[in-house]
Design a protein around this motif. Sequence first.
Motif, PDB file in Angstrom:
ATOM      1  N   TYR A  42       0.933  -1.108  -0.227  1.00  0.00           N
ATOM      2  CA  TYR A  42      -0.011  -0.124  -0.115  1.00  0.00           C
ATOM      3  C   TYR A  42       1.022   1.248   0.241  1.00  0.00           C
ATOM      4  CZ  TYR A  42      -3.433   3.353   1.858  1.00  0.00           C
ATOM      5  OH  TYR A  42      -4.330   4.442   2.065  1.00  0.00           O
ATOM      6  N   ILE A  43       0.523   2.258  -1.031  1.00  0.00           N
ATOM      7  CA  ILE A  43       1.283   3.477  -1.145  1.00  0.00           C
ATOM      8  C   ILE A  43       0.403   4.533  -0.923  1.00  0.00           C
ATOM      9  CG2 ILE A  43       3.007   4.879  -2.395  1.00  0.00           C
ATOM     10  CD1 ILE A  43       3.817   2.384  -4.084  1.00  0.00           C
ATOM     11  N   ALA A  44       0.617   5.220   0.275  1.00  0.00           N
ATOM     12  CA  ALA A  44      -0.294   6.414   0.521  1.00  0.00           C
ATOM     13  C   ALA A  44       0.154   7.703  -0.210  1.00  0.00           C
ATOM     14  CB  ALA A  44      -0.433   6.548   1.993  1.00  0.00           C
ATOM     15  N   ALA A  45      -0.720   8.437  -0.543  1.00  0.00           N
ATOM     16  CA  ALA A  45      -0.484   9.533  -1.051  1.00  0.00           C
ATOM     17  C   ALA A  45       0.734   9.807  -2.080  1.00  0.00           C
ATOM     18  CB  ALA A  45      -0.156  10.846   0.276  1.00  0.00           C
ATOM     19  N   SER A  46       0.315   9.113  -3.084  1.00  0.00           N
ATOM     20  CA  SER A  46       1.352   8.868  -4.342  1.00  0.00           C
ATOM     21  C   SER A  46       1.983   9.999  -4.617  1.00  0.00           C
ATOM     22  CB  SER A  46       0.812   7.957  -5.387  1.00  0.00           C
ATOM     23  OG  SER A  46      -0.219   8.458  -5.995  1.00  0.00           O
ATOM     24  N   GLN A  47       3.396  10.061  -4.936  1.00  0.00           N
ATOM     25  CA  GLN A  47       3.879  11.261  -5.654  1.00  0.00           C
ATOM     26  C   GLN A  47       4.894  10.959  -6.966  1.00  0.00           C
ATOM     27  OE1 GLN A  47       6.830  12.201  -2.438  1.00  0.00           O
ATOM     28  NE2 GLN A  47       5.294  12.481  -0.965  1.00  0.00           N
ATOM     29  N   PRO A  48       5.040  11.932  -7.724  1.00  0.00           N
ATOM     30  CA  PRO A  48       5.818  11.389  -9.031  1.00  0.00           C
ATOM     31  C   PRO A  48       7.024  10.766  -8.646  1.00  0.00           C
ATOM     32  CG  PRO A  48       4.950  13.673  -9.222  1.00  0.00           C
ATOM     33  CD  PRO A  48       4.579  13.138  -7.904  1.00  0.00           C
ATOM     34  N   GLY A  49       7.663  11.075  -7.627  1.00  0.00           N
ATOM     35  CA  GLY A  49       8.913  10.287  -7.483  1.00  0.00           C
ATOM     36  C   GLY A  49       8.830   8.840  -7.209  1.00  0.00           C
ATOM     37  N   ASP A  50       7.481   8.255  -6.874  1.00  0.00           N
ATOM     38  CA  ASP A  50       7.242   6.830  -6.724  1.00  0.00           C
ATOM     39  C   ASP A  50       7.083   6.101  -7.757  1.00  0.00           C
ATOM     40  OD1 ASP A  50       4.612   7.987  -4.218  1.00  0.00           O
ATOM     41  OD2 ASP A  50       6.813   7.528  -3.671  1.00  0.00           O
ATOM     42  N   SER A  51       7.278   6.860  -9.043  1.00  0.00           N
ATOM     43  CA  SER A  51       7.308   6.041 -10.411  1.00  0.00           C
ATOM     44  C   SER A  51       8.416   5.354 -10.373  1.00  0.00           C
ATOM     45  CB  SER A  51       7.258   7.193 -11.426  1.00  0.00           C
ATOM     46  OG  SER A  51       5.981   7.896 -11.414  1.00  0.00           O
ATOM     47  N   ALA A  52       8.262   3.934 -10.415  1.00  0.00           N
ATOM     48  CA  ALA A  52       9.209   3.005 -10.512  1.00  0.00           C
ATOM     49  C   ALA A  52       8.552   1.659 -11.038  1.00  0.00           C
ATOM     50  CB  ALA A  52       9.992   2.928  -9.454  1.00  0.00           C
ATOM     51  N   THR A  53       9.322   0.550 -10.828  1.00  0.00           N
ATOM     52  CA  THR A  53       8.859  -0.691 -11.185  1.00  0.00           C
ATOM     53  C   THR A  53       8.910  -1.394  -9.632  1.00  0.00           C
ATOM     54  OG1 THR A  53       9.352  -1.208 -13.502  1.00  0.00           O
ATOM     55  CG2 THR A  53       9.025  -3.159 -11.709  1.00  0.00           C
ATOM     56  N   TYR A  54       8.056  -1.938  -9.127  1.00  0.00           N
ATOM     57  CA  TYR A  54       7.694  -2.542  -7.731  1.00  0.00           C
ATOM     58  C   TYR A  54       7.889  -4.143  -8.089  1.00  0.00           C
ATOM     59  CZ  TYR A  54       7.197   2.068  -6.022  1.00  0.00           C
ATOM     60  OH  TYR A  54       7.367   3.403  -5.705  1.00  0.00           O
ATOM     61  N   LEU A  55       9.048  -4.755  -7.507  1.00  0.00           N
ATOM     62  CA  LEU A  55       9.095  -6.284  -7.331  1.00  0.00           C
ATOM     63  C   LEU A  55       8.644  -6.837  -6.026  1.00  0.00           C
ATOM     64  CD1 LEU A  55      12.331  -5.903  -9.211  1.00  0.00           C
ATOM     65  CD2 LEU A  55      10.298  -7.070 -10.352  1.00  0.00           C
ATOM     66  N   CYS A  56       7.945  -7.934  -6.222  1.00  0.00           N
ATOM     67  CA  CYS A  56       7.722  -8.808  -4.961  1.00  0.00           C
ATOM     68  C   CYS A  56       8.559  -9.960  -5.070  1.00  0.00           C
ATOM     69  CB  CYS A  56       6.265  -9.102  -4.967  1.00  0.00           C
ATOM     70  SG  CYS A  56       5.811 -10.436  -3.886  1.00  0.00           S
ATOM     71  N   ALA A  57       9.337 -10.646  -3.924  1.00  0.00           N
ATOM     72  CA  ALA A  57       9.865 -11.923  -3.872  1.00  0.00           C
ATOM     73  C   ALA A  57       9.894 -12.506  -2.616  1.00  0.00           C
ATOM     74  CB  ALA A  57      11.414 -11.573  -4.119  1.00  0.00           C
ATOM     75  N   VAL A  58       9.817 -13.779  -2.894  1.00  0.00           N
ATOM     76  CA  VAL A  58       9.565 -14.565  -1.831  1.00  0.00           C
ATOM     77  C   VAL A  58      10.710 -15.526  -1.548  1.00  0.00           C
ATOM     78  CG1 VAL A  58       7.058 -14.671  -1.825  1.00  0.00           C
ATOM     79  CG2 VAL A  58       8.257 -16.364  -2.840  1.00  0.00           C
ATOM     80  N   ILE A  59      10.971 -15.931  -0.339  1.00  0.00           N
ATOM     81  CA  ILE A  59      12.169 -17.133   0.042  1.00  0.00           C
ATOM     82  C   ILE A  59      11.528 -18.441   0.354  1.00  0.00           C
ATOM     83  CG2 ILE A  59      14.257 -17.601   1.327  1.00  0.00           C
ATOM     84  CD1 ILE A  59      14.407 -14.520   1.828  1.00  0.00           C
ATOM     85  N   PRO A  60      11.543 -19.214  -0.434  1.00  0.00           N
ATOM     86  CA  PRO A  60      10.686 -20.588  -0.003  1.00  0.00           C
ATOM     87  C   PRO A  60      11.608 -21.357   0.865  1.00  0.00           C
ATOM     88  CG  PRO A  60      11.095 -20.261  -2.434  1.00  0.00           C
ATOM     89  CD  PRO A  60      11.926 -19.214  -1.902  1.00  0.00           C
TER      90      PRO A  60
END
Lengths: 115, 112
Positions: free
Chosen positions: A76-94
């Motif tokens: 969850y990203i609150a009050a988004s800003q132009p500086g938040d522009s990017a690719t967001y990656l999720c990763a798990v450690i099985p």
Amino acid sequence: KQEVTQIPAALSVPEGENLVLNCSFTDSAIYNLQWFRQDPGKGLTSLLLIQSSQREQTSGRLNASLDKSSGRSTLYIAASQPGDSATYLCAVIPYSGAGSYQLTFGKGTKLSVIP
Amino acid sequence: DGGITQSPKYLFRKEGQNVTLSCEQNLNHDAMYWYRQDPGQGLRLIYYSQIVNDFQKGDIAEGYSVSREKKESFPLTVTSAQKNPTAFYLCASSIDGRYGYTFGSGTRLTVV
């Protein structure tokens, strides 16, 4: 084999909007889940690490939750800003009975915050 | 400050050449990893090492080689056997692989 899916693949929102990025994984047997941010042409920056015994982690305007039983995490990203522009990656450690550990990544969500 | 240093930032390889990408960390981490990133394909694991003098193949090890002679260093060699080496290469480390990962800033390799 563990698989990680991120939806949506791309998201465009106006500045100031609150938003949620989704991550799902197929096997609930994980040590941890980590969210990263990647700017174009750059390395990965760690945002939040949620250990398997935790339900959520917060850092500034970011809040990540983990529901291991359903194989889901949200960022969850609150009050988004132009500086938040990017690719967001999720990763798990099985979990690994062999004693070797590695990250399994989703393909990411590309976020654009429009001024 | 502790972190991971990858060098060079940009690397150009001629056909038939071997090239070596450097990865150094001062985080006192035992585990180190190499990933390859291609547009639209996400990150794929090449090799990893959980302890000095030991390493394992990842999902796409063919055409690559590594060594782990020191805890701080995990160099990756892209050999001439790798037919499509143009990509963005990322190095990472973790205390023991089960906890938080730290990434370097990457090396962009281009075949000329």
